[in-house]
Scaffold this motif. Sequence first.
Motif, PDB file in Angstrom:
ATOM      1  N   GLU A 260       0.836  -1.191   0.000  1.00 37.22           N
ATOM      2  CA  GLU A 260       0.000   0.000   0.000  1.00 37.22           C
ATOM      3  C   GLU A 260       0.875   1.246   0.000  1.00 37.22           C
ATOM      4  O   GLU A 260       1.830   1.335   0.785  1.00 37.22           O
ATOM      5  N   ALA A 261       0.557   2.185  -0.873  1.00 35.87           N
ATOM      6  CA  ALA A 261       1.356   3.409  -0.984  1.00 35.87           C
ATOM      7  C   ALA A 261       0.488   4.633  -0.718  1.00 35.87           C
ATOM      8  O   ALA A 261      -0.554   4.812  -1.352  1.00 35.87           O
ATOM      9  N   TYR A 262       0.929   5.467   0.222  1.00 31.44           N
ATOM     10  CA  TYR A 262       0.258   6.732   0.521  1.00 31.44           C
ATOM     11  C   TYR A 262       1.025   7.845  -0.169  1.00 31.44           C
ATOM     12  O   TYR A 262       2.205   8.082   0.112  1.00 31.44           O
ATOM     13  N   ALA A 263       0.376   8.530  -1.099  1.00 34.33           N
ATOM     14  CA  ALA A 263       0.990   9.658  -1.805  1.00 34.33           C
ATOM     15  C   ALA A 263       1.003  10.858  -0.862  1.00 34.33           C
ATOM     16  O   ALA A 263      -0.042  11.441  -0.562  1.00 34.33           O
ATOM     17  N   ILE A 264       2.200  11.194  -0.399  1.00 35.14           N
ATOM     18  CA  ILE A 264       2.354  12.214   0.642  1.00 35.14           C
ATOM     19  C   ILE A 264       1.855  13.583   0.159  1.00 35.14           C
ATOM     20  O   ILE A 264       2.215  14.043  -0.925  1.00 35.14           O
ATOM     21  N   ASP A 265       1.034  14.189   1.002  1.00 34.83           N
ATOM     22  CA  ASP A 265       0.525  15.547   0.766  1.00 34.83           C
ATOM     23  C   ASP A 265      -0.366  15.657  -0.469  1.00 34.83           C
ATOM     24  O   ASP A 265      -0.588  16.766  -0.977  1.00 34.83           O
ATOM     25  N   ARG A 266      -0.885  14.548  -0.955  1.00 36.01           N
ATOM     26  CA  ARG A 266      -1.802  14.596  -2.089  1.00 36.01           C
ATOM     27  C   ARG A 266      -3.215  14.308  -1.608  1.00 36.01           C
ATOM     28  O   ARG A 266      -3.436  13.405  -0.795  1.00 36.01           O
ATOM     29  N   VAL A 267      -4.164  15.071  -2.120  1.00 35.67           N
ATOM     30  CA  VAL A 267      -5.561  14.947  -1.697  1.00 35.67           C
ATOM     31  C   VAL A 267      -6.433  14.629  -2.909  1.00 35.67           C
ATOM     32  O   VAL A 267      -6.216  15.161  -4.002  1.00 35.67           O
ATOM     33  N   GLY A 268      -7.405  13.752  -2.710  1.00 42.34           N
ATOM     34  CA  GLY A 268      -8.407  13.503  -3.740  1.00 42.34           C
ATOM     35  C   GLY A 268      -7.956  12.634  -4.897  1.00 42.34           C
ATOM     36  O   GLY A 268      -8.597  12.641  -5.954  1.00 42.34           O
ATOM     37  N   LEU A 269      -6.893  11.875  -4.717  1.00 43.22           N
ATOM     38  CA  LEU A 269      -6.442  10.991  -5.796  1.00 43.22           C
ATOM     39  C   LEU A 269      -7.421   9.828  -5.973  1.00 43.22           C
ATOM     40  O   LEU A 269      -7.854   9.220  -5.004  1.00 43.22           O
ATOM     41  N   ASP A 270      -7.723   9.510  -7.206  1.00 39.57           N
ATOM     42  CA  ASP A 270      -8.562   8.343  -7.513  1.00 39.57           C
ATOM     43  C   ASP A 270      -7.778   7.468  -8.486  1.00 39.57           C
ATOM     44  O   ASP A 270      -7.736   7.727  -9.684  1.00 39.57           O
ATOM     45  N   LEU A 271      -7.139   6.439  -7.954  1.00 38.29           N
ATOM     46  CA  LEU A 271      -6.250   5.601  -8.759  1.00 38.29           C
ATOM     47  C   LEU A 271      -6.809   4.208  -9.007  1.00 38.29           C
ATOM     48  O   LEU A 271      -6.144   3.383  -9.624  1.00 38.29           O
ATOM     49  N   TYR A 272      -8.033   3.959  -8.557  1.00 40.73           N
ATOM     50  CA  TYR A 272      -8.595   2.612  -8.700  1.00 40.73           C
ATOM     51  C   TYR A 272      -8.604   2.166 -10.160  1.00 40.73           C
ATOM     52  O   TYR A 272      -9.036   2.900 -11.056  1.00 40.73           O
ATOM     53  N   GLY A 273      -8.101   0.949 -10.380  1.00 43.24           N
ATOM     54  CA  GLY A 273      -8.094   0.386 -11.730  1.00 43.24           C
ATOM     55  C   GLY A 273      -6.890   0.771 -12.558  1.00 43.24           C
ATOM     56  O   GLY A 273      -6.696   0.220 -13.650  1.00 43.24           O
ATOM     57  N   LEU A 274      -6.070   1.693 -12.059  1.00 47.27           N
ATOM     58  CA  LEU A 274      -4.888   2.116 -12.815  1.00 47.27           C
ATOM     59  C   LEU A 274      -3.711   1.172 -12.551  1.00 47.27           C
ATOM     60  O   LEU A 274      -3.543   0.656 -11.441  1.00 47.27           O
ATOM     61  N   HIS A 275      -2.892   0.998 -13.579  1.00 42.10           N
ATOM     62  CA  HIS A 275      -1.631   0.276 -13.414  1.00 42.10           C
ATOM     63  C   HIS A 275      -0.606   1.282 -12.904  1.00 42.10           C
ATOM     64  O   HIS A 275      -0.350   2.297 -13.545  1.00 42.10           O
TER      65      HIS A 275
END
Length: 319
Positions: A260-275
């Motif tokens: 699991e990766a938390y993108a630091i200081d990023r808000v509202g990312l929607d990465l579901y289904g992405l490679h």
Amino acid sequence: MQRWRGLEDIPQDWGRSVVTIGSYDGVHRGHQLIIKHAVDRARELDVPAVVVTFDPHPSEVVRPGSHPPLLAPHHRRAELMGELGVDAVLILPFTTEFSKLSPADFVVKVLVDKLHARAVVEGPNFRFGHKAAGNVEFLAQQGETYDFDVEVVDLYLTGSAGGGEPFSSTLTRRLVAEGDMTGAAEILGRPHRVEGVVVRGAQRGRELGFPTANVEALPHTAVPADGVYAGWLHADGEAMPAAISVGTNPQFDGTERTVEAYAIDRVGLDLYGLHVAVDFLDFVRGQAKFDSLEGLMAQMADDVKRCRQLVADAGTEER
């Protein structure tokens, strides 16, 4: 760069070429010496440079169930080879039938009839053909018969990784399994990467204020030891500083290992289904279970702070 899967994909009018053969898992710095030599030789001869590799890993066919953890999937290896100047990558499906090809038949069917080899570049311990009976000496003899040169490149480099052991894919896998990302990066020449599709997890990270991308790693991927790491999350062409967790989530009695990766200081990312791809820069701490949810959240906040600093200190070294 051209990519071929199987001998039938090679263009009918393909001319002479310089060839190197191997699994080249990870395309580590030792591999790079051989590949660069092949590319340089190809440029001198004004012909293309071709890498021949195999899928699946030969050990899985010869000894089913022994497939080693992979340091890089084939598309990533091809990218790295392309950066080194390779003109074409040939992935040969490694089947039981193919494994029975004698060294002499391999030379004729692959190097002579299809790739029209002008030169073949290998490491000193290169083996090929049924039961790995072929070696560089035999290859050189075949070269005299079929008009190609054989050039042997010493790929053995050493450094601080593994206590000074020669660089190899086997050593790199061991260091990754131990969580030694600094040692692995020394051998690879870049951070170790895990790729996969972002899938829906238990959503606990989001509830705790640290929404993570749950990466379903590709089959046979070499996943680092359980723990927390600093690194980068690559998605949609962007590299984002990240705090990465590998493990079973013991705080919630989990049993399945996840990345699991938390993108630091990023808000509202929607990465579901992405490679996506996750690069592991440095080990931060081991997996742990805390006395309370508050204790976990405090530790996570500290983890993010440390990861942010480690990535900042690394600057533009990642790729």
